[in-house]
Design a protein around this motif. Structure first.
Motif, short mmCIF file in Angstrom:
data_model
loop_
_atom_site.label_atom_id
_atom_site.label_comp_id
_atom_site.label_asym_id
_atom_site.label_seq_id
_atom_site.Cartn_x
_atom_site.Cartn_y
_atom_site.Cartn_z
N ALA A 186 73.82 -47.25 -65.21
CA ALA A 186 72.81 -47.29 -66.27
C ALA A 186 71.72 -48.28 -65.88
O ALA A 186 71.92 -49.13 -65.00
CB ALA A 186 73.46 -47.69 -67.59
N PRO A 187 70.53 -48.18 -66.50
CA PRO A 187 69.41 -49.03 -66.06
C PRO A 187 69.73 -50.52 -65.93
O PRO A 187 69.40 -51.13 -64.88
CB PRO A 187 68.34 -48.75 -67.11
CG PRO A 187 68.60 -47.33 -67.50
CD PRO A 187 70.09 -47.20 -67.50
N PRO A 188 70.38 -51.20 -66.91
CA PRO A 188 70.63 -52.63 -66.72
C PRO A 188 71.54 -52.91 -65.53
O PRO A 188 71.35 -53.91 -64.82
CB PRO A 188 71.30 -53.05 -68.03
CG PRO A 188 70.83 -52.05 -69.04
CD PRO A 188 70.77 -50.77 -68.28
N ALA A 189 72.52 -52.05 -65.30
CA ALA A 189 73.41 -52.23 -64.13
C ALA A 189 72.63 -52.05 -62.84
O ALA A 189 72.81 -52.81 -61.87
CB ALA A 189 74.56 -51.24 -64.21
N ALA A 190 71.77 -51.04 -62.81
CA ALA A 190 70.97 -50.79 -61.60
C ALA A 190 70.05 -51.97 -61.29
O ALA A 190 69.90 -52.38 -60.13
CB ALA A 190 70.15 -49.51 -61.78
N ARG A 191 69.43 -52.54 -62.34
CA ARG A 191 68.49 -53.65 -62.12
C ARG A 191 69.22 -54.90 -61.61
O ARG A 191 68.70 -55.61 -60.73
CB ARG A 191 67.74 -53.99 -63.41
CG ARG A 191 66.92 -52.86 -64.01
CD ARG A 191 65.76 -52.42 -63.14
NE ARG A 191 66.14 -51.40 -62.19
CZ ARG A 191 66.31 -50.11 -62.52
NH1 ARG A 191 66.15 -49.69 -63.75
NH2 ARG A 191 66.64 -49.23 -61.57
N MET A 192 70.40 -55.18 -62.13
CA MET A 192 71.15 -56.34 -61.67
C MET A 192 71.61 -56.14 -60.22
O MET A 192 71.58 -57.06 -59.41
CB MET A 192 72.35 -56.59 -62.59
CG MET A 192 71.99 -57.15 -63.96
SD MET A 192 71.34 -58.86 -63.92
CE MET A 192 69.58 -58.56 -63.91
N LYS A 193 72.02 -54.93 -59.90
CA LYS A 193 72.43 -54.64 -58.53
C LYS A 193 71.25 -54.77 -57.57
O LYS A 193 71.38 -55.36 -56.48
CB LYS A 193 73.03 -53.23 -58.45
CG LYS A 193 73.57 -52.86 -57.08
CD LYS A 193 74.13 -51.44 -57.05
CE LYS A 193 75.39 -51.31 -57.86
NZ LYS A 193 76.00 -49.95 -57.74
N GLU A 194 70.09 -54.24 -57.96
CA GLU A 194 68.90 -54.35 -57.11
C GLU A 194 68.49 -55.80 -56.89
O GLU A 194 67.95 -56.14 -55.83
CB GLU A 194 67.74 -53.58 -57.76
CG GLU A 194 67.92 -52.08 -57.76
CD GLU A 194 67.00 -51.38 -58.74
OE1 GLU A 194 67.12 -50.15 -58.88
OE2 GLU A 194 66.15 -52.06 -59.39
N ALA A 195 68.74 -56.66 -57.87
CA ALA A 195 68.40 -58.08 -57.74
C ALA A 195 69.39 -58.84 -56.86
O ALA A 195 69.16 -60.00 -56.53
CB ALA A 195 68.33 -58.73 -59.11
N GLY A 196 70.50 -58.19 -56.49
CA GLY A 196 71.47 -58.80 -55.59
C GLY A 196 72.65 -59.44 -56.28
O GLY A 196 73.53 -60.00 -55.61
N ALA A 197 72.70 -59.40 -57.61
CA ALA A 197 73.80 -60.04 -58.33
C ALA A 197 75.12 -59.35 -58.02
O ALA A 197 75.17 -58.15 -57.74
CB ALA A 197 73.54 -60.02 -59.83
N ILE A 198 76.20 -60.10 -58.08
CA ILE A 198 77.54 -59.58 -57.86
C ILE A 198 78.19 -59.33 -59.22
O ILE A 198 78.26 -60.24 -60.06
CB ILE A 198 78.39 -60.56 -57.04
CG1 ILE A 198 77.86 -60.65 -55.61
CG2 ILE A 198 79.86 -60.13 -57.02
CD1 ILE A 198 78.59 -61.66 -54.73
N LEU A 199 78.64 -58.11 -59.44
CA LEU A 199 79.32 -57.78 -60.69
C LEU A 199 80.70 -58.44 -60.69
O LEU A 199 81.59 -58.03 -59.96
CB LEU A 199 79.46 -56.27 -60.85
CG LEU A 199 80.21 -55.79 -62.10
CD1 LEU A 199 79.46 -56.19 -63.36
CD2 LEU A 199 80.45 -54.29 -62.05
N LEU A 200 80.84 -59.47 -61.53
CA LEU A 200 82.15 -60.12 -61.66
C LEU A 200 83.14 -59.18 -62.33
O LEU A 200 84.28 -59.04 -61.89
CB LEU A 200 82.01 -61.41 -62.47
CG LEU A 200 83.31 -62.13 -62.79
CD1 LEU A 200 83.94 -62.70 -61.52
CD2 LEU A 200 83.08 -63.23 -63.82
N ALA A 201 82.70 -58.53 -63.41
CA ALA A 201 83.54 -57.60 -64.16
C ALA A 201 82.70 -56.99 -65.26
O ALA A 201 81.56 -57.41 -65.52
CB ALA A 201 84.75 -58.33 -64.77
N LYS A 202 83.25 -55.99 -65.93
CA LYS A 202 82.71 -55.51 -67.19
C LYS A 202 83.31 -56.37 -68.31
O LYS A 202 84.31 -57.06 -68.10
CB LYS A 202 83.05 -54.04 -67.41
CG LYS A 202 82.65 -53.12 -66.27
CD LYS A 202 81.15 -53.03 -66.07
CE LYS A 202 80.44 -52.23 -67.14
NZ LYS A 202 80.75 -50.79 -67.15
N THR A 203 82.70 -56.34 -69.49
CA THR A 203 83.22 -57.15 -70.60
C THR A 203 83.63 -56.26 -71.77
O THR A 203 83.07 -55.20 -72.01
CB THR A 203 82.18 -58.18 -71.06
OG1 THR A 203 80.91 -57.54 -71.28
CG2 THR A 203 82.03 -59.27 -70.03
#
Length: 463
Positions: free
Chosen positions: A106-123
């Motif tokens: 989804a858009p927020p997930a895509a933007r965080m991934k593009e910025a290089g952030a590491i997904l710790l987990a879903k909440t």
């Protein structure tokens, strides 16, 4: 530094860039803390430590070459379960959902991934995201780290719990009636609901927004740099706008006309400690040159009951279509509440939906003559972890959202920021509301207030 876990997102990036700390070293501290805390807190879904370690190692190698893959390379982020991430199921908080992996971010997930952030987990979230609670038929019960006997609120329950407990600095929630601001208020965080469409989201709906949940305003502003980028999938999204989100300094409230709303118009009574903390915040704005004027509540019983009618009917349409064996898996509170929708006929549902326009009209009328508005975020400072809401009665489902839901329907930006603690040590949230599209200004005012208040230095540690 005392511990890498105390670093903000901005400090983490600076430490990575200066090679004072590597992402691998940071996650070597974070992951054991999370693993030890989760049995008590219940904030996370799809927590995959080995994947995270591997991504941290790759980020460490990039920083060693001064070649990060984005401005947030190596910084952990959590995403609310309702925000789809490719390859992971979206259970919607309920055991009734078939676990089918999402095919795209989804858009927020895509933007965080593009910025290089590491997904710790879903909440974690409650069933269908329809509770201000950490109670779910699918996820572990989420608790408030300030007091594990208390509820973190919801529906961004796990996000708020994770942020307050120190599971990294960046968290993303969603908000259709207060689901970012309410748990942020109960957990002492900054929770920002932007103008509708400022952060693209999919699926989109009336009043539905994504928003950052962080310990500081600057970190929410940092996330807005990426979350507010356009995405064609959201037909409600605003046109791209060149906003320097990190420009937070230099704001003044001198001469501004700021409303103070201490009664929402209906719903739960405001606790005395909450009222006094919000009044104290308003006095500080007044001392800095703002004109503070009493503001009446914008919500009426007809508005709130109409919204209840419409949302019950909408939810019952979904739940009644489930086979009996799946319906039996849905949280009983949700079934009891939604079942009332079986008695809402078409004209009544339309009248209920039309109350959203009444809310919008009332909010516009209030802001004709006001620059900004201060309110409590939450009517009460805490409620039991096992409850579905502060009232815990499916016949009275929305008595606690009366300060937050109007601004979803009016599409205005609103932020919750901590303005004190009760004698029992529970956080109290101040909500600051601005005119439509004044998202950056609301962040700047919140940052100004945060400076007057000073930093929170007693964040809970669970392990």
């Amino acid at each position: 530094m005392s511990s890498p876990l105390d670093l903000s997102a901005l400090e983490l990036v600076a430490a990575f860039r200066a090679r004072r700390l590597s992402p691998s070293e940071y996650f070597d501290a974070l992951l054991p803390y999370v693993a030890a805390s989760e049995p008590k807190l219940g904030a996370l879904y799809a927590f995959e430590p080995e994947r995270v370690r591997a991504e941290a190692a790759a980020s460490t190698a990039r920083w060693a070459k001064s070649a990060p893959n984005g401005p947030l390379d190596g910084v952990p982020v959590t995403l609310k379960e309702l925000i789809a991430t490719e390859g992971l199921p979206v259970p919607l908080g309920t055991a009734a959902t078939d676990l089918v992996p999402a095919t795209a971010d989804a858009p927020p997930a895509a933007r965080m991934k593009e910025a290089g952030a590491i997904l710790l987990a879903k909440t974690t979230v409650p069933d269908y995201g329809m509770l201000s609670s950490g109670l779910s038929s699918f996820h572990t019960l989420a608790r408030n780290p300030w007091n594990l006997a208390c509820n973190p609120g919801g529906s961004s329950a796990g996000a708020a719990a994770a942020g307050a407990a120190g599971y990294g600095p960046l968290h993303v929630g969603t908000d259709i009636g207060g689901s970012v601001r309410l748990p942020a208020g109960w957990c002492g965080l900054v929770g920002f609901k932007p103008s509708l469409g400022r952060i693209p989201i999919d699926p989109y709906y009336v009043g539905r927004c994504a928003g950052p949940m962080t310990r500081t305003v600057a970190e929410s502003a940092l996330m807005m740099q990426f979350l507010a980028k356009p995405d064609w999938r959201d037909a409600t999204s605003l046109p791209p706008e060149d906003i320097d989100w990190m420009d937070l300094e230099g704001m003044s409230v001198k001469g501004l006309r700021i409303g103070l709303m201490l009664e929402a118009g209906c719903g739960m009574d405001v606790e005395d400690e909450v009222r006094k903390a919000v009044e104290a915040a308003a006095r500080r704005f007044e001392a800095e040159g703002a004109e503070i004027v009493p503001a009446p509540g914008v919500l009426t019983r007809a508005m709130l009951d109409g919204l209840d009618d419409f949302w019950r009917a909408r939810s019952w349409d979904d739940i009644s279509a489930l086979p009996p064996e799946k319906r039996a898996k849905v949280l009983p509170y949700i079934v009891d509440w939604a079942a009332g929708g079986a008695h809402v006929d078409g004209p009544r549902a339309v009248r209920g939906f039309n109350q959203t326009m009444k809310m919008r009209q009332a909010c516009a009328t209030l802001f004709h003559g006001l620059d900004y508005l201060l309110t409590p975020t939450n009517n009460v400072s805490a409620f039991p972890a096992e409850w579905a809401s502060p009232v815990n009665d499916p016949a009275k489902p929305f008595e606690h959202i009366c300060f937050t839901v109007p601004w979803n329907m009016s599409e205005q930006p609103a932020i919750s920021i901590n303005c004190g603690f009760t004698q029992a040590g529970m956080p109290i949230g101040l909500q600051i509301v601005g005119p439509r599209f004044a998202d950056h200004a609301v962040l700047r005012i919140a940052h100004l207030y945060e400076g007057w208040r000073g930093p929170i230095t007693n964040w809970p540690k669970l392990a």
